[in-house]
Design a protein around this motif. Structure first.
Motif, PDB file in Angstrom:
ATOM      1  N   ALA A  19       1.104  16.371  75.968  1.00 53.53           N
ATOM      2  CA  ALA A  19       2.480  16.686  75.570  1.00 53.53           C
ATOM      3  C   ALA A  19       3.446  16.447  76.721  1.00 53.53           C
ATOM      4  O   ALA A  19       4.535  15.869  76.537  1.00 53.53           O
ATOM      5  N   ALA A  34       5.977  19.182  67.335  1.00 51.89           N
ATOM      6  CA  ALA A  34       4.713  19.748  67.806  1.00 51.89           C
ATOM      7  C   ALA A  34       4.156  20.683  66.750  1.00 51.89           C
ATOM      8  O   ALA A  34       4.904  21.355  66.032  1.00 51.89           O
ATOM      9  N   ALA A  45       5.930  24.413  73.690  1.00 54.59           N
ATOM     10  CA  ALA A  45       6.583  23.160  73.300  1.00 54.59           C
ATOM     11  C   ALA A  45       8.095  23.331  73.224  1.00 54.59           C
ATOM     12  O   ALA A  45       8.860  22.468  73.687  1.00 54.59           O
TER      13      ALA A  45
END
Length: 339
Positions: A19, A34, A45
């Motif tokens: 990520a 996400a 996230a």
């Protein structure tokens, strides 16, 4: 060139690495969505990476998020149906290894890839993208060690993480399915041939808890390949000094050794213990550059409409080999590998 919009599924230890790479380290990629079933992973996230669109339902992300591609870094048993769902939704797919936890799952992924020849599917055998392993393959292709005929691979997790390995052991599929998949892939890659026979064994001397799961803390496997070449894999969970990954490729005219000392960096320490180097402590640390390079390669494949060198069938074969190895270990006998 148009940026590739990503959704990521799974934000555990490795998911966070991918990520962060997508969000800030790959020029032609952006992380726009996400998904996780763990609330604090979605908080990560949103708060750390600035991802506004977060989901607890994977199918909802596929249907609602503005994305071109999906990175699947979830539990291994979820990979194949998630691969198929993403491809059927018109998304390019990056999936972490293993492809699946059963051969039937792998076939499901194969069929989905066949249904969508216009989309890119990429399987995350990241060691193929590690600069040292890439350099070794370049040497082999250049004929520097003649014909490679043996691979010896070692992969030992640190003792510092053994309690998590013990906890995971009842559902891991056993030491070979859990730990040997990367070494199996490298063996096939370097030797240019698939194994046809395997004999495997294991032992436990330090942590008898593994025996309660009919598992072991150390395993070895020997392979004979279709072209006559050989492989030897040693996996374990109790390296006292750190994370040890080492690969040796032996050819008719020379030998290559990748990471014979799993050093943390090039610094030598001179102290009361002598002269020494610290060891790398974990797989995210050892293969940080490889994880970035493989995702960059995936983005490049999408933008150039180029099929990756590692494909869905590599995933199926590695899974078949791992299951045959586990069968040999359980039966204490030589097993012929069927494809």
């Amino acid at each position: 060139m148009k940026k590739i919009k990503f959704g990521i599924a799974g934000l555990g230890r490795l998911g966070k690495v991918h990520a962060q790479n997508i969000a800030s380290k790959i020029e032609n990629a952006e992380l726009t969505a996400a998904c996780s079933i763990v609330a604090n992973e979605l908080d990560f996230a949103r708060d750390k990476l600035g991802v506004k669109n977060v989901y607890s339902d994977y199918k909802e992300m596929l249907s609602k998020a503005d994305i071109d591609a999906v990175a699947i870094i979830t539990t291994s048993s979820e990979h194949c149906w998630q691969i198929a769902a993403a491809l059927d939704a018109g998304k390019h797919v990056f999936s972490d290894k293993p492809l699946g936890t059963t051969i039937d799952e792998c076939r499901l992924a194969e069929e989905a890839v066949l249904r969508h020849p216009d989309l890119i599917f990429f399987l995350g055998f990241m060691r193929r993208f590690d600069p040292s392993y890439t350099y070794a393959m370049d040497q082999i292709k250049a004929g520097k060690i003649g014909k490679p005929y043996m691979v010896k691979a070692t992969g030992i997790d640190p003792e510092a993480l053994v309690q998590s390995a013990i906890k995971f052991s009842p559902t891991s599929g056993g030491i070979f399915i859990d730990m040997a998949i990367h070494d199996i892939d490298l063996m096939r890659w370097f030797l240019g041939s698939d194994p046809i026979e395997v004999y495997a064994g294991g032992s436990t001397f330090k942590h008898p808890e593994f025996k309660k799961s009919n598992d072991d803390e150390t395993g070895i496997a020997m392979y004979k390949c279709a072209n006559g070449s050989m492989g030897f894999i040693h996996v374990g969970r109790t390296a006292s000094y750190g994370y040890h990954v080492e690969t040796e490729v032996i050819g008719t005219e020379g030998t290559l050794r990748i990471s014979p000392v799993p050093e943390k960096n090039l610094c030598f320490i001179y102290d009361q213990y002598g002269v020494r180097q610290e060891c790398v402590g974990s797989f995210p640390e050892r293969f940080a550059e490889a994880y970035l390079l493989e995702m960059e390669n995936f983005v490049n494949c999408i933008q150039k409409n180029k099929k990756p060198d590692v494909n869905v069938y590599d995933g199926t074969k590695s899974t078949q080999i791992a299951f045959a190895t586990a069968e040999s270990y359980k039966k204490n006998s030589l097993i012929s590998i069927k494809y």
